[in-house]
Design a protein around this motif. Structure first.
Motif, PDB file in Angstrom:
ATOM      1  N   GLU A   1    -115.540  19.565  23.759  1.00 32.71           N
ATOM      2  CA  GLU A   1    -114.571  18.608  23.698  1.00 32.71           C
ATOM      3  C   GLU A   1    -113.420  18.892  24.518  1.00 32.71           C
ATOM      4  OE1 GLU A   1    -112.745  19.532  19.340  1.00 32.71           O
ATOM      5  OE2 GLU A   1    -114.704  18.945  19.459  1.00 32.71           O
ATOM      6  N   GLU A   2    -112.645  17.914  24.760  1.00 23.61           N
ATOM      7  CA  GLU A   2    -111.471  17.840  25.564  1.00 23.61           C
ATOM      8  C   GLU A   2    -110.286  18.499  24.347  1.00 23.61           C
ATOM      9  OE1 GLU A   2    -110.660  17.306  28.726  1.00 23.61           O
ATOM     10  OE2 GLU A   2    -112.803  16.876  28.862  1.00 23.61           O
ATOM     11  N   ILE A   3    -109.233  19.176  25.133  1.00 20.55           N
ATOM     12  CA  ILE A   3    -108.236  19.963  24.111  1.00 20.55           C
ATOM     13  C   ILE A   3    -107.398  18.763  23.835  1.00 20.55           C
ATOM     14  CG2 ILE A   3    -106.364  21.414  24.150  1.00 20.55           C
ATOM     15  CD1 ILE A   3    -108.090  23.332  25.946  1.00 20.55           C
ATOM     16  N   GLN A   4    -107.126  18.393  22.584  1.00 20.70           N
ATOM     17  CA  GLN A   4    -106.235  17.179  22.284  1.00 20.70           C
ATOM     18  C   GLN A   4    -104.821  17.741  22.327  1.00 20.70           C
ATOM     19  OE1 GLN A   4    -107.324  14.272  21.393  1.00 20.70           O
ATOM     20  NE2 GLN A   4    -109.623  15.356  21.912  1.00 20.70           N
ATOM     21  N   ASN A   5    -104.017  16.804  22.806  1.00 21.12           N
ATOM     22  CA  ASN A   5    -102.542  16.645  23.282  1.00 21.12           C
ATOM     23  C   ASN A   5    -102.187  16.721  21.581  1.00 21.12           C
ATOM     24  OD1 ASN A   5    -102.836  16.868  25.827  1.00 21.12           O
ATOM     25  ND2 ASN A   5    -102.674  14.383  26.046  1.00 21.12           N
ATOM     26  N   VAL A   6    -100.754  17.583  21.597  1.00 15.61           N
ATOM     27  CA  VAL A   6    -100.342  17.680  20.105  1.00 15.61           C
ATOM     28  C   VAL A   6     -99.248  17.207  20.300  1.00 15.61           C
ATOM     29  CG1 VAL A   6     -99.818  19.155  18.378  1.00 15.61           C
ATOM     30  CG2 VAL A   6    -101.827  19.831  19.744  1.00 15.61           C
TER      31      VAL A   6
ATOM     32  N   GLY B   1     -95.147  21.690  26.647  1.00 19.78           N
ATOM     33  CA  GLY B   1     -95.599  22.165  27.825  1.00 19.78           C
ATOM     34  C   GLY B   1     -97.390  22.234  28.018  1.00 19.78           C
ATOM     35  N   TRP B   2     -97.584  22.455  28.962  1.00 17.11           N
ATOM     36  CA  TRP B   2     -99.211  22.792  28.957  1.00 17.11           C
ATOM     37  C   TRP B   2    -100.043  23.970  28.459  1.00 17.11           C
ATOM     38  CZ3 TRP B   2    -102.225  18.351  29.776  1.00 17.11           C
ATOM     39  CH2 TRP B   2    -101.603  17.462  30.327  1.00 17.11           C
ATOM     40  N   TYR B   3    -100.803  23.810  27.985  1.00 16.57           N
ATOM     41  CA  TYR B   3    -101.640  25.070  27.371  1.00 16.57           C
ATOM     42  C   TYR B   3    -103.159  25.053  27.868  1.00 16.57           C
ATOM     43  CZ  TYR B   3     -97.552  25.997  24.606  1.00 16.57           C
ATOM     44  OH  TYR B   3     -96.190  26.401  24.206  1.00 16.57           O
TER      45      TYR B   3
HETATM   46  C1  LIG Z   1    -103.296  14.668  27.260  1.00 11.88           C
HETATM   47  O1  LIG Z   1    -102.130  14.209  28.079  1.00 11.88           O
HETATM   48  C2  LIG Z   1    -102.338  13.706  29.532  1.00 11.88           C
HETATM   49  C3  LIG Z   1    -101.141  13.363  30.201  1.00 11.88           C
HETATM   50  O2  LIG Z   1     -99.887  13.350  29.385  1.00 11.88           O
HETATM   51  C4  LIG Z   1    -103.411  12.815  29.702  1.00 11.88           C
HETATM   52  O3  LIG Z   1    -103.949  12.782  31.147  1.00 11.88           O
HETATM   53  C5  LIG Z   1    -105.026  13.314  29.156  1.00 11.88           C
HETATM   54  O4  LIG Z   1    -105.748  12.550  28.814  1.00 11.88           O
HETATM   55  C6  LIG Z   1    -104.472  13.747  27.459  1.00 11.88           C
HETATM   56  N1  LIG Z   1    -105.604  14.460  26.736  1.00 11.88           N
HETATM   57  C7  LIG Z   1    -106.217  14.190  25.856  1.00 11.88           C
HETATM   58  C8  LIG Z   1    -107.425  14.663  25.067  1.00 11.88           C
HETATM   59  O5  LIG Z   1    -105.939  12.985  25.237  1.00 11.88           O
END
Ligand SMILES: *[C@@H]1O[C@H](CO)[C@@H](O)[C@H](O)[C@H]1NC(C)=O
Ligand SMILES: *[C@@H]1O[C@H](CO)[C@@H](O)[C@H](O)[C@H]1NC(C)=O
Length: 354
Positions: free
Chosen positions: A51-56, A125-127
């Motif tokens: 899966e994608e890494i979820q933004n937090v 930031g980005w991880y």
């Molecule tokens: C996380 O955020 C970035 C941009 O801020 C976006 O391009 C990306 O799709 C996001 N990832 C998820 C899993 O939502």
């Protein structure tokens, strides 16, 4: 990014020597896993991100958790890298960074969790989660650190006392992330006459009132909000000074002998004035503490900067006819007004009845 790769590769080598070898000796499971996977080495067997890494998004002081889930990892290793600072945080089961707030947990050789405790703004930031395939595979997620608003006391106005007709500027500064929205309004919710317009709210850090009037007197709230609870406010009291002004509803009063009569006077002043009544000759009228039977009773009611003065004269006699003065004085000046009390005769009474 290539610099990170070089560093990461170098640390993989070191890690293999220092960290992975002993675990091979210690752990039967690890050895079985490695030997087991060495057998079928097709491209389809390469690790894949499940899966994608979820933004937090996390408030400062809270904890953040990033998850990297890799299927079919086999003997490959997962590393967490801080992209912005090019720092390696963890490799395989080991935390590399010195940052004591960072830790790592893992499940079934598949899910790799990076924990950031007591998140600070520097953590924003980005991880990146990397797998040391060739070429390397990676995914990244963003840690957004939000900060609730807070008002900068040193750069924000405090209580003010100003002269009427002067120009007044109230300022309010706030910090937070995202940058807070700041507005001014009256604490009592009433509209503000803002340079010709009647408004409930003034947007922005600055409340600039040209030619302030007594109607502007009151408590004001500066409110800062940025969507991160809680919003904060600061109360600033604004006092407007002006010398006494006076108005009299009836400048001519009439009374029959033996009647009780009340004279009225209305004043405005800030700071609050000292008010009293005098006779025609200027003698101060001493009110008899509202005990019944006294000749005079002076009552004064305050409402903000307004005062309503009443002088009750009991059992009017010929000596009571004449002029009375109401007087108001404060530190900025004084004023007075005259009320004339005339006698009404029985003939007047008959005329009134006609
Ligand atoms: C996380 O955020 C970035 C941009 O801020 C976006 O391009 C990306 O799709 C996001 N990832 C998820 C899993 O939502
Ligand atoms: C207040 O501001 C107005 C308009 O900006 C200006 O014309 C006036 O001179 C100022 N008054 C004082 C007392 O500074």
């Amino acid at each position: 990014m290539s610099l990170i790769r070089i560093i990461v590769s170098a640390i993989y080598v070191v890690a293999q020597v220092l960290l992975v070898r002993p675990s091979l000796v210690e752990g039967r499971q690890t050895r079985n896993l490695l030997t087991g996977t060495l057998g079928h080495h097709h491209d389809t067997d390469l690790p894949r991100f499940a899966e994608e890494i979820q933004n937090v998004t996390v408030s400062v002081g809270r904890d953040a958790l990033l998850a990297c889930v890799v299927d079919n990892l086999r003997h490959y290793k997962v590393a967490w890298v801080r992209v912005d600072t090019q720092t390696i945080l963890s490799i395989h089961q080991n935390v590399i960074t010195q940052n004591p707030r960072i830790s790592l947990t893992y499940n079934d050789h598949r899910s790799w969790y990076l924990h950031i405790k007591d998140v600070q703004e520097v953590d924003r930031g980005w991880y990146m989660c990397q797998v040391n395939t060739d070429p390397m595979k990676s995914r990244q997620g963003y840690v957004q650190v939000v900060v609730p608003p807070s008002i900068i006391t040193k750069e924000t106005s405090t209580d003010m006392v100003v002269r009427e007709a002067s120009n007044v500027t109230l300022t309010c500064k706030a910090t937070g992330y995202p940058e807070p929205y700041v507005m001014w309004r009256r604490e009592d919710g009433k509209n503000i006459n803002y340079n010709g317009e009647s408004v409930n709210v003034v947007d922005g850090e600055v409340l600039h009132i040209v030619k302030i009037s007594r109607l502007h007197m009151g408590a004001y709230l500066c409110i800062a909000s940025n969507g991160v609870p809680p919003s904060v406010s600061k109360r600033v009291s604004l006092r407007v000074q002006f010398p006494p002004m006076l108005s009299i509803p009836n400048q001519l009063e009439g009374a029959y002998i033996g009647q009780d009569v009340t004279l009225e006077c209305h004043t405005e002043a800030y700071p609050n004035s000292i008010n009293y009544w005098t006779t025609e000759r200027g003698d101060m009228i001493v009110s008899g503490n509202s005990v019944s039977g006294d000749k005079y009773e002076a009552i004064s009611t305050d409402s903000g900067y307004n005062k309503y003065m009443m002088l009750k004269i009991r059992n009017v006699g010929p000596k009571d006819f004449g002029s009375y003065k109401c007087v108001a004085q404060n530190s900025l000046g004084g004023t007075d007004g005259v009320i004339k009390l005339d006698g009404k005769s029985r003939n007047d009474n008959k005329k009134d009845n006609l």
